[in-house]
Design a protein around this motif. Structure first.
Motif, mmCIF file in Angstrom:
data_model
loop_
_atom_site.group_PDB
_atom_site.id
_atom_site.type_symbol
_atom_site.label_atom_id
_atom_site.label_comp_id
_atom_site.label_asym_id
_atom_site.label_seq_id
_atom_site.Cartn_x
_atom_site.Cartn_y
_atom_site.Cartn_z
ATOM 1 N N LEU A 31 72.821 37.264 8.513
ATOM 2 C CA LEU A 31 71.990 36.248 7.864
ATOM 3 C C LEU A 31 70.700 36.037 8.643
ATOM 4 O O LEU A 31 69.618 35.868 8.043
ATOM 5 N N TRP A 32 70.803 36.033 9.951
ATOM 6 C CA TRP A 32 69.627 35.888 10.812
ATOM 7 C C TRP A 32 68.632 37.024 10.551
ATOM 8 O O TRP A 32 67.427 36.790 10.413
ATOM 9 N N PHE A 33 69.135 38.246 10.447
ATOM 10 C CA PHE A 33 68.285 39.407 10.175
ATOM 11 C C PHE A 33 67.547 39.229 8.852
ATOM 12 O O PHE A 33 66.327 39.436 8.760
ATOM 13 N N VAL A 34 68.272 38.841 7.815
ATOM 14 C CA VAL A 34 67.673 38.663 6.487
ATOM 15 C C VAL A 34 66.620 37.558 6.514
ATOM 16 O O VAL A 34 65.526 37.690 5.935
ATOM 17 N N ALA A 35 66.930 36.458 7.182
ATOM 18 C CA ALA A 35 65.986 35.342 7.257
ATOM 19 C C ALA A 35 64.724 35.742 8.019
ATOM 20 O O ALA A 35 63.603 35.378 7.624
ATOM 21 N N GLU A 36 64.880 36.488 9.111
ATOM 22 C CA GLU A 36 63.709 36.927 9.871
ATOM 23 C C GLU A 36 62.861 37.904 9.047
ATOM 24 O O GLU A 36 61.627 37.860 9.110
ATOM 25 N N PHE A 37 63.499 38.747 8.269
ATOM 26 C CA PHE A 37 62.749 39.656 7.390
ATOM 27 C C PHE A 37 61.964 38.841 6.351
ATOM 28 O O PHE A 37 60.806 39.151 6.046
ATOM 29 N N THR A 38 62.592 37.801 5.814
ATOM 30 C CA THR A 38 61.913 36.942 4.843
ATOM 31 C C THR A 38 60.718 36.245 5.471
ATOM 32 O O THR A 38 59.649 36.123 4.848
ATOM 33 N N VAL A 39 60.874 35.775 6.705
ATOM 34 C CA VAL A 39 59.754 35.165 7.420
ATOM 35 C C VAL A 39 58.611 36.159 7.558
ATOM 36 O O VAL A 39 57.433 35.823 7.347
ATOM 37 N N LEU A 40 58.931 37.405 7.880
ATOM 38 C CA LEU A 40 57.904 38.435 8.018
ATOM 39 C C LEU A 40 57.153 38.658 6.709
ATOM 40 O O LEU A 40 55.922 38.768 6.695
ATOM 41 N N VAL A 41 57.889 38.729 5.614
ATOM 42 C CA VAL A 41 57.257 38.924 4.305
ATOM 43 C C VAL A 41 56.316 37.764 3.985
ATOM 44 O O VAL A 41 55.186 37.966 3.525
#
Length: 313
Positions: A83-93
Protein backbone atom coordinates in the motif's frame (compact mmCIF):
# COMPACT_ATOMS: atom_id res chain seq x y z
CA UNK A 1 12.61 -15.00 19.20
CA UNK A 2 9.53 -16.15 21.07
CA UNK A 3 6.01 -15.48 19.96
CA UNK A 4 2.69 -15.06 21.67
CA UNK A 5 1.30 -17.78 19.43
CA UNK A 6 -1.89 -15.79 18.85
CA UNK A 7 -2.88 -14.52 15.41
CA UNK A 8 -5.01 -11.40 15.56
CA UNK A 9 -8.10 -11.67 13.31
CA UNK A 10 -8.34 -9.24 10.41
CA UNK A 11 -11.62 -7.89 11.80
CA UNK A 12 -9.76 -6.78 14.95
CA UNK A 13 -7.22 -4.94 12.82
CA UNK A 14 -9.97 -3.01 11.04
CA UNK A 15 -11.53 -2.02 14.36
CA UNK A 16 -8.34 -0.01 14.87
CA UNK A 17 -7.42 0.94 11.30
CA UNK A 18 -10.92 2.09 10.35
CA UNK A 19 -11.10 4.98 12.85
CA UNK A 20 -7.47 5.86 12.14
CA UNK A 21 -8.10 6.19 8.39
CA UNK A 22 -11.22 8.29 8.98
CA UNK A 23 -9.35 10.56 11.42
CA UNK A 24 -6.48 11.07 8.97
CA UNK A 25 -8.94 12.08 6.23
CA UNK A 26 -10.65 14.45 8.67
CA UNK A 27 -7.24 16.03 9.25
CA UNK A 28 -6.80 16.54 5.50
CA UNK A 29 -10.27 18.07 5.14
CA UNK A 30 -9.69 20.35 8.13
CA UNK A 31 -6.38 21.51 6.65
CA UNK A 32 -8.08 22.14 3.30
CA UNK A 33 -10.67 24.34 5.02
CA UNK A 34 -7.94 26.25 6.85
CA UNK A 35 -5.93 26.60 3.64
CA UNK A 36 -8.96 28.26 2.02
CA UNK A 37 -8.30 27.23 -1.58
CA UNK A 38 -10.73 26.13 -4.26
CA UNK A 39 -9.11 22.85 -5.28
CA UNK A 40 -9.15 19.91 -2.89
CA UNK A 41 -5.58 18.68 -2.19
CA UNK A 42 -5.93 15.11 -3.45
CA UNK A 43 -2.16 14.71 -3.31
CA UNK A 44 -2.44 15.19 0.47
CA UNK A 45 -4.76 12.16 0.62
CA UNK A 46 -2.16 10.05 -1.15
CA UNK A 47 0.55 11.47 1.05
CA UNK A 48 -1.27 10.78 4.32
CA UNK A 49 -1.83 7.18 3.18
CA UNK A 50 1.87 6.88 2.35
CA UNK A 51 2.99 8.43 5.63
CA UNK A 52 0.56 6.34 7.66
CA UNK A 53 1.53 3.10 5.94
CA UNK A 54 5.22 3.92 6.36
CA UNK A 55 4.81 4.66 10.06
CA UNK A 56 2.92 1.39 10.58
CA UNK A 57 5.59 -0.56 8.72
CA UNK A 58 8.25 0.89 11.01
CA UNK A 59 6.12 0.16 14.07
CA UNK A 60 5.46 -3.47 13.15
CA UNK A 61 9.14 -4.06 12.37
CA UNK A 62 10.35 -2.40 15.57
CA UNK A 63 7.73 -3.82 17.94
CA UNK A 64 9.78 -6.91 18.95
CA UNK A 65 12.43 -4.51 20.25
CA UNK A 66 9.92 -3.43 22.89
CA UNK A 67 8.77 -6.96 23.71
CA UNK A 68 10.84 -9.94 22.58
CA UNK A 69 7.85 -12.26 23.05
CA UNK A 70 6.28 -10.71 19.96
CA UNK A 71 7.18 -11.76 16.44
CA UNK A 72 7.02 -9.53 13.41
CA UNK A 73 3.63 -9.76 11.67
CA UNK A 74 5.16 -10.33 8.23
CA UNK A 75 1.96 -10.84 6.22
CA UNK A 76 0.25 -7.54 7.16
CA UNK A 77 3.63 -5.82 7.01
CA UNK A 78 3.99 -6.93 3.38
CA UNK A 79 0.46 -5.73 2.60
CA UNK A 80 1.08 -2.34 4.20
CA UNK A 81 4.39 -1.98 2.36
CA UNK A 82 2.55 -2.68 -0.88
CA UNK A 83 0.00 0.00 0.00
CA UNK A 84 2.87 2.34 0.81
CA UNK A 85 4.39 1.69 -2.64
CA UNK A 86 1.08 2.44 -4.39
CA UNK A 87 0.53 5.60 -2.36
CA UNK A 88 4.05 6.87 -3.07
CA UNK A 89 3.53 6.21 -6.79
CA UNK A 90 0.28 8.20 -6.62
CA UNK A 91 2.11 11.07 -4.91
CA UNK A 92 4.66 11.03 -7.74
CA UNK A 93 1.94 11.18 -10.39
CA UNK A 94 0.26 14.11 -8.63
CA UNK A 95 3.56 15.97 -8.26
CA UNK A 96 4.40 15.43 -11.93
CA UNK A 97 0.99 16.75 -12.98
CA UNK A 98 1.49 19.83 -10.81
CA UNK A 99 4.92 20.50 -12.31
CA UNK A 100 3.59 20.14 -15.86
CA UNK A 101 0.53 22.21 -14.99
CA UNK A 102 -2.17 19.77 -16.06
CA UNK A 103 -4.79 17.66 -14.24
CA UNK A 104 -3.64 14.16 -13.30
CA UNK A 105 -5.94 12.58 -15.89
CA UNK A 106 -4.20 14.58 -18.63
CA UNK A 107 -0.63 13.80 -17.61
CA UNK A 108 1.08 12.05 -20.50
CA UNK A 109 3.49 9.15 -20.15
CA UNK A 110 6.19 11.28 -21.81
CA UNK A 111 5.83 14.11 -19.31
CA UNK A 112 5.79 11.65 -16.41
CA UNK A 113 8.94 9.92 -17.69
CA UNK A 114 10.67 13.27 -18.09
CA UNK A 115 9.73 14.19 -14.53
CA UNK A 116 11.16 10.93 -13.21
CA UNK A 117 14.38 11.09 -15.19
CA UNK A 118 15.32 14.76 -15.16
CA UNK A 119 13.93 16.42 -12.05
CA UNK A 120 15.17 15.84 -8.52
CA UNK A 121 11.67 15.24 -7.20
CA UNK A 122 11.16 12.42 -9.66
CA UNK A 123 14.55 10.88 -8.95
CA UNK A 124 13.88 10.99 -5.22
CA UNK A 125 10.52 9.36 -5.91
CA UNK A 126 12.19 6.51 -7.78
CA UNK A 127 14.46 5.89 -4.78
CA UNK A 128 11.44 5.87 -2.46
CA UNK A 129 9.63 3.40 -4.73
CA UNK A 130 12.69 1.16 -4.72
CA UNK A 131 12.81 1.16 -0.91
CA UNK A 132 9.09 0.51 -0.43
CA UNK A 133 9.05 -2.15 -3.14
CA UNK A 134 12.04 -3.85 -1.54
CA UNK A 135 10.26 -3.88 1.84
CA UNK A 136 7.11 -5.39 0.31
CA UNK A 137 9.04 -8.14 -1.51
CA UNK A 138 11.27 -8.94 1.46
CA UNK A 139 8.31 -9.07 3.86
CA UNK A 140 6.40 -11.38 1.52
CA UNK A 141 9.37 -13.77 1.45
CA UNK A 142 9.89 -13.41 5.19
CA UNK A 143 6.30 -14.56 5.79
CA UNK A 144 7.29 -17.90 4.24
CA UNK A 145 10.61 -18.13 6.09
CA UNK A 146 10.26 -16.09 9.28
CA UNK A 147 13.09 -17.86 11.10
CA UNK A 148 15.71 -16.51 8.68
CA UNK A 149 14.21 -13.01 8.25
CA UNK A 150 15.41 -9.88 10.01
CA UNK A 151 13.23 -6.83 10.69
CA UNK A 152 16.41 -4.72 10.76
CA UNK A 153 16.49 -4.63 6.96
CA UNK A 154 12.91 -3.37 6.92
CA UNK A 155 13.78 -0.65 9.44
CA UNK A 156 16.74 0.55 7.37
CA UNK A 157 14.82 0.75 4.09
CA UNK A 158 11.79 2.31 5.79
CA UNK A 159 13.91 4.96 7.50
CA UNK A 160 15.54 5.86 4.18
CA UNK A 161 12.17 6.04 2.40
CA UNK A 162 10.64 8.26 5.09
CA UNK A 163 13.66 10.58 5.12
CA UNK A 164 14.15 11.12 1.40
CA UNK A 165 11.19 13.37 0.61
CA UNK A 166 11.52 15.67 3.68
CA UNK A 167 15.22 16.34 3.03
CA UNK A 168 14.41 17.70 -0.44
CA UNK A 169 11.60 20.02 0.72
CA UNK A 170 11.70 23.74 1.47
CA UNK A 171 13.76 23.24 4.62
CA UNK A 172 16.67 21.87 2.57
CA UNK A 173 17.50 25.47 1.62
CA UNK A 174 18.25 26.38 5.23
CA UNK A 175 21.23 25.45 7.37
CA UNK A 176 20.64 22.00 8.88
CA UNK A 177 17.14 22.14 7.41
CA UNK A 178 17.39 18.73 5.78
CA UNK A 179 18.57 17.11 9.02
CA UNK A 180 15.75 18.69 11.01
CA UNK A 181 13.15 17.64 8.43
CA UNK A 182 14.41 14.06 8.41
CA UNK A 183 14.47 13.89 12.22
CA UNK A 184 10.93 15.26 12.34
CA UNK A 185 9.62 12.67 9.89
CA UNK A 186 11.38 9.73 11.56
CA UNK A 187 10.44 10.72 15.11
CA UNK A 188 6.80 11.22 14.13
CA UNK A 189 6.72 7.88 12.31
CA UNK A 190 8.18 6.01 15.28
CA UNK A 191 5.88 7.75 17.75
CA UNK A 192 2.75 6.92 15.78
CA UNK A 193 3.91 3.63 14.27
CA UNK A 194 4.90 1.89 17.46
CA UNK A 195 1.67 2.71 19.29
CA UNK A 196 -0.42 1.77 16.25
CA UNK A 197 1.48 -1.50 15.93
CA UNK A 198 0.77 -2.22 19.60
CA UNK A 199 -2.93 -1.56 19.07
CA UNK A 200 -2.89 -3.94 16.09
CA UNK A 201 -0.84 -6.77 17.59
CA UNK A 202 -0.87 -6.76 21.41
CA UNK A 203 -3.91 -8.54 22.84
CA UNK A 204 -2.98 -9.91 26.29
CA UNK A 205 -2.67 -8.08 29.60
CA UNK A 206 0.81 -9.50 30.10
CA UNK A 207 2.07 -8.22 26.75
CA UNK A 208 0.63 -4.77 27.43
CA UNK A 209 2.38 -4.80 30.80
CA UNK A 210 5.70 -5.65 29.13
CA UNK A 211 5.39 -3.40 26.08
CA UNK A 212 3.58 -0.22 27.12
CA UNK A 213 6.10 1.07 29.74
CA UNK A 214 8.96 0.63 27.27
CA UNK A 215 7.01 2.49 24.60
CA UNK A 216 6.22 5.26 27.05
CA UNK A 217 9.90 5.68 27.83
CA UNK A 218 10.69 6.04 24.11
CA UNK A 219 7.69 8.26 23.38
CA UNK A 220 8.76 11.14 25.62
CA UNK A 221 11.98 12.01 23.72
CA UNK A 222 10.25 11.33 20.40
CA UNK A 223 7.57 13.91 21.24
CA UNK A 224 10.29 16.39 22.14
CA UNK A 225 12.02 15.89 18.80
CA UNK A 226 8.73 16.19 16.89
CA UNK A 227 7.74 19.39 18.70
CA UNK A 228 11.13 21.10 18.43
CA UNK A 229 11.89 20.23 14.82
CA UNK A 230 8.30 20.96 13.76
CA UNK A 231 8.43 24.41 15.37
CA UNK A 232 11.75 25.26 13.71
CA UNK A 233 10.64 23.93 10.32
CA UNK A 234 7.30 25.69 10.46
CA UNK A 235 8.59 29.09 11.56
CA UNK A 236 11.38 28.86 8.99
CA UNK A 237 8.75 28.67 6.25
CA UNK A 238 6.77 31.68 7.46
CA UNK A 239 7.49 35.33 6.74
CA UNK A 240 6.90 36.65 10.23
CA UNK A 241 4.49 35.72 13.03
CA UNK A 242 1.44 37.47 11.48
CA UNK A 243 1.60 34.83 8.72
CA UNK A 244 0.36 32.30 11.28
CA UNK A 245 -3.10 33.81 10.86
CA UNK A 246 -2.96 35.38 7.40
CA UNK A 247 -1.71 32.39 5.39
CA UNK A 248 -3.09 28.92 4.86
CA UNK A 249 0.26 27.42 5.83
CA UNK A 250 0.26 29.33 9.10
CA UNK A 251 -3.29 28.35 10.01
CA UNK A 252 -2.59 24.67 9.33
CA UNK A 253 0.59 24.93 11.39
CA UNK A 254 -1.40 26.38 14.30
CA UNK A 255 -3.97 23.58 14.06
CA UNK A 256 -1.24 20.95 13.95
CA UNK A 257 0.43 22.55 16.98
CA UNK A 258 -2.88 22.54 18.87
CA UNK A 259 -3.37 18.83 18.18
CA UNK A 260 0.23 18.18 19.26
CA UNK A 261 -0.41 20.01 22.54
CA UNK A 262 -3.53 17.89 23.06
CA UNK A 263 -1.46 14.76 22.45
CA UNK A 264 1.17 15.88 24.95
CA UNK A 265 -1.53 16.48 27.55
CA UNK A 266 -3.10 13.11 26.77
CA UNK A 267 0.27 11.41 27.07
CA UNK A 268 0.85 13.04 30.46
CA UNK A 269 -2.55 11.82 31.64
CA UNK A 270 -1.96 8.31 30.30
CA UNK A 271 1.35 8.08 32.20
CA UNK A 272 -0.53 8.86 35.42
CA UNK A 273 -3.68 6.83 34.85
CA UNK A 274 -2.77 4.04 32.44
CA UNK A 275 0.91 3.22 31.96
CA UNK A 276 1.84 2.49 35.57
CA UNK A 277 -1.35 0.54 36.23
CA UNK A 278 -0.87 -1.47 33.05
CA UNK A 279 2.69 -2.29 34.08
CA UNK A 280 1.30 -3.72 37.34
CA UNK A 281 -1.25 -5.83 35.43
CA UNK A 282 -4.12 -3.73 36.84
CA UNK A 283 -5.60 -2.77 33.46
CA UNK A 284 -7.45 -5.16 31.18
CA UNK A 285 -6.20 -5.76 27.65
CA UNK A 286 -9.47 -4.33 26.30
CA UNK A 287 -8.96 -1.07 28.22
CA UNK A 288 -5.38 -0.77 27.01
CA UNK A 289 -6.50 -1.36 23.44
CA UNK A 290 -9.19 1.30 23.77
CA UNK A 291 -6.73 3.85 25.19
CA UNK A 292 -4.16 3.16 22.51
CA UNK A 293 -6.79 3.47 19.78
CA UNK A 294 -7.96 6.83 21.15
CA UNK A 295 -4.41 8.18 21.04
CA UNK A 296 -3.57 6.93 17.56
CA UNK A 297 -6.85 8.41 16.25
CA UNK A 298 -5.82 11.83 17.56
CA UNK A 299 -2.35 11.27 16.08
CA UNK A 300 -3.99 10.47 12.75
CA UNK A 301 -5.69 13.88 12.71
CA UNK A 302 -2.25 15.47 13.16
CA UNK A 303 -0.92 13.25 10.37
CA UNK A 304 -3.64 14.50 8.01
CA UNK A 305 -2.81 18.10 8.88
CA UNK A 306 0.91 17.43 8.38
CA UNK A 307 0.35 15.77 5.00
CA UNK A 308 -1.58 18.80 3.74
CA UNK A 309 0.97 21.17 5.28
CA UNK A 310 3.71 19.41 3.31
CA UNK A 311 1.98 20.20 0.00
CA UNK A 312 0.99 23.76 0.94
CA UNK A 313 3.16 26.59 -0.37
Amino acid sequence: MMTTGRRVPAASWWRVLGPVVVAALIGVVLAWILRDTSGFPWVAVARVVADGAGATVIGLAALPRLNDRLDVAWRPLAALAGLWFVAEFTVLVCEAAEIVGVPVRRLSATDFTTFLGHLSGGQIGIAILFCTGAIACYSAMAFRRPDSASPDLVLVFAAVALSLRPITGHMSQQMFGSVLAALHALAAACWLGLLLAMALVVRSRGDWAATLPRYSAFAAPLVGVVALTGLINGLGHLDGLPALLTTGYGRILLAKSAVLCALIALGWWWRRSWVHRAADHRVTAESSLRNATIEVVVMAVALGLAATLAVTA
